[in-house]
Design an enzyme around this catalytic site. Structure first.
Site, PDB file in Angstrom:
ATOM      1  N   HIS A 131       0.823  -1.200   0.000  1.00 41.36           N
ATOM      2  CA  HIS A 131       0.000   0.000   0.000  1.00 41.36           C
ATOM      3  C   HIS A 131       0.861   1.256   0.000  1.00 41.36           C
ATOM      4  CE1 HIS A 131       0.934  -0.540   4.283  1.00 41.36           C
ATOM      5  NE2 HIS A 131       0.619   0.732   4.475  1.00 41.36           N
ATOM      6  N   ASP A 133       0.589   5.114   1.746  1.00 41.38           N
ATOM      7  CA  ASP A 133      -0.151   5.747   2.835  1.00 41.38           C
ATOM      8  C   ASP A 133      -1.085   6.846   2.327  1.00 41.38           C
ATOM      9  OD1 ASP A 133       0.959   4.172   4.815  1.00 41.38           O
ATOM     10  OD2 ASP A 133       2.593   5.572   5.244  1.00 41.38           O
ATOM     11  N   HIS A 281       4.712   0.009   0.467  1.00 37.18           N
ATOM     12  CA  HIS A 281       5.365  -0.736   1.544  1.00 37.18           C
ATOM     13  C   HIS A 281       4.417  -1.783   2.115  1.00 37.18           C
ATOM     14  CE1 HIS A 281       3.535   2.820   3.435  1.00 37.18           C
ATOM     15  NE2 HIS A 281       3.422   2.111   4.545  1.00 37.18           N
ATOM     16  N   ARG A 296       4.977   6.604  14.007  1.00 41.24           N
ATOM     17  CA  ARG A 296       5.177   7.164  12.675  1.00 41.24           C
ATOM     18  C   ARG A 296       4.753   8.618  12.636  1.00 41.24           C
ATOM     19  NH1 ARG A 296       1.435   4.657   8.327  1.00 41.24           N
ATOM     20  NH2 ARG A 296       0.053   6.331   8.997  1.00 41.24           N
TER      21      ARG A 296
END
Length: 305
Positions: A131, A133, A281, A296
């Site tokens: 995917h 983000d 990723h 994150r």
């Protein structure tokens, strides 16, 4: 290469299913390795490099920020080991690349700009899909800085794929077919199996489905980059659903090509900084029921074109 066979030799018909990945050479552009302010060690042929000689606790000089940015554009994801930094220092590093964004669907750390992934026996990970983000935003993230706080005894790696290399290696007729197409992205497919429906419904009006080009142009490098992903891309605009599904399945497969990938094994205080405009990723979920805790910080991006 075709070979003329003697008339007496007959080969049986053997055709693999259409629209899959094919074997053979890959066209791979070699990134530059000349840096003066830090040491860079490639972990893959085209994507992923470990940086040594940079302390993320300290503010970046303009020169160091510029050289790290060049490395990011060339290698797409940078790794830093042994960075015992706080959430505030993580935010400060990411802010060198722009304003920080929040994510309403993921638990927060000590600040709205910090998302916390706390995976335990009771809460296994679900990021194990290729995917990009927040492509459900009109302006998806420029990039992200991920810091591992607690690492399982084995497993828990993260993989990244270079989607410019994936585009470069598409057959010419496929590139001609998809250039100029747009696709719809929506947050619901990526969250509806694991999130509270009331939370998802709360944001439906603020985050309606958005359209992005199937192939985007990187705003800094100018490279053409495949920009659809299995978590959030629902269909191609103006295309029959069956045809759209078939084409998207084929395009999703491109991230699975090992020549376009790098795999990183985490240790506590490891940090990864990736270009969300150029990569996909996948967080490998092979460590349950052990604990894996990460934080994150995401950097706001621009509208894909």
């Amino acid at each position: 290469m075709s070979v003329d066979l003697p008339a007496r030799i007959q080969l049986r018909e053997a055709i693999t299913p259409a629209d899959g990945l094919l074997e053979g050479p890959r066209v791979l552009r070699e990134p530059r390795k000349d840096y003066g302010l830090f040491a860079l060690r490639p972990l893959g042929r085209v994507i992923g490099a470990e940086i040594d000689g940079v302390d993320l606790r300290a503010p970046l000089t303009a020169e160091l920020r510029e050289e790290l940015n060049r490395a990011l554009l060339e290698w797409k994801v940078l790794f830093f080991r042994d960075q015992d930094i706080t959430s505030a220092q993580q935010r400060a590093f990411a802010a060198n690349w722009g304003a920080l964004e929040t994510n309403p669907f993921i638990p927060k750390g000590d600040d709205d700009a910090v998302t916390r992934f706390e995976r335990t026996a009771a809460m296994p990970g679900y990021e194990n899909i290729w995917h990009v983000d927040v492509t459900w935003r009109p302006n998806p993230a420029l990039g992200s800085v991920l810091r591992l706080i607690e690492v399982p005894p084995a497993g828990g790696d993260t993989m990244w794929a270079d989607m410019a290399a994936a585009y470069d290696n598409l057959p010419e007729d496929v590139r001609a077919r998809i250039d100029g197409l747009t696709a719809v992205h929506d947050y619901l497919p990526g969250f509806d199996r694991f999130s509270d429906p009331a939370l998802l419904a709360q944001w439906q009006d603020e985050f309606p489905p958005v359209e992005h080009p199937v192939v985007r142009t990187h705003p800094e490098t100018g490279r053409r980059t495949l920009f659809v992903n299995q978590a959030f891309t629902t269909h191609i605009v103006g295309m029959d659903r069956d045809e759209s599904d078939r084409l998207l399945r084929y395009l999703f497969l491109q991230a699975h090509t090992p020549e376009f990938q790098v795999r990183f094994s985490w240790r506590p205080n490891s940090v990864a900084f990736w270009d969300n405009r150029a990569t996909q990723h996948y967080a490998v979920n092979d460590y349950h029921p052990h604990v894996r805790i990460a934080e994150r910080v995401a950097i706001a991006g621009d509208r894909p074109f």
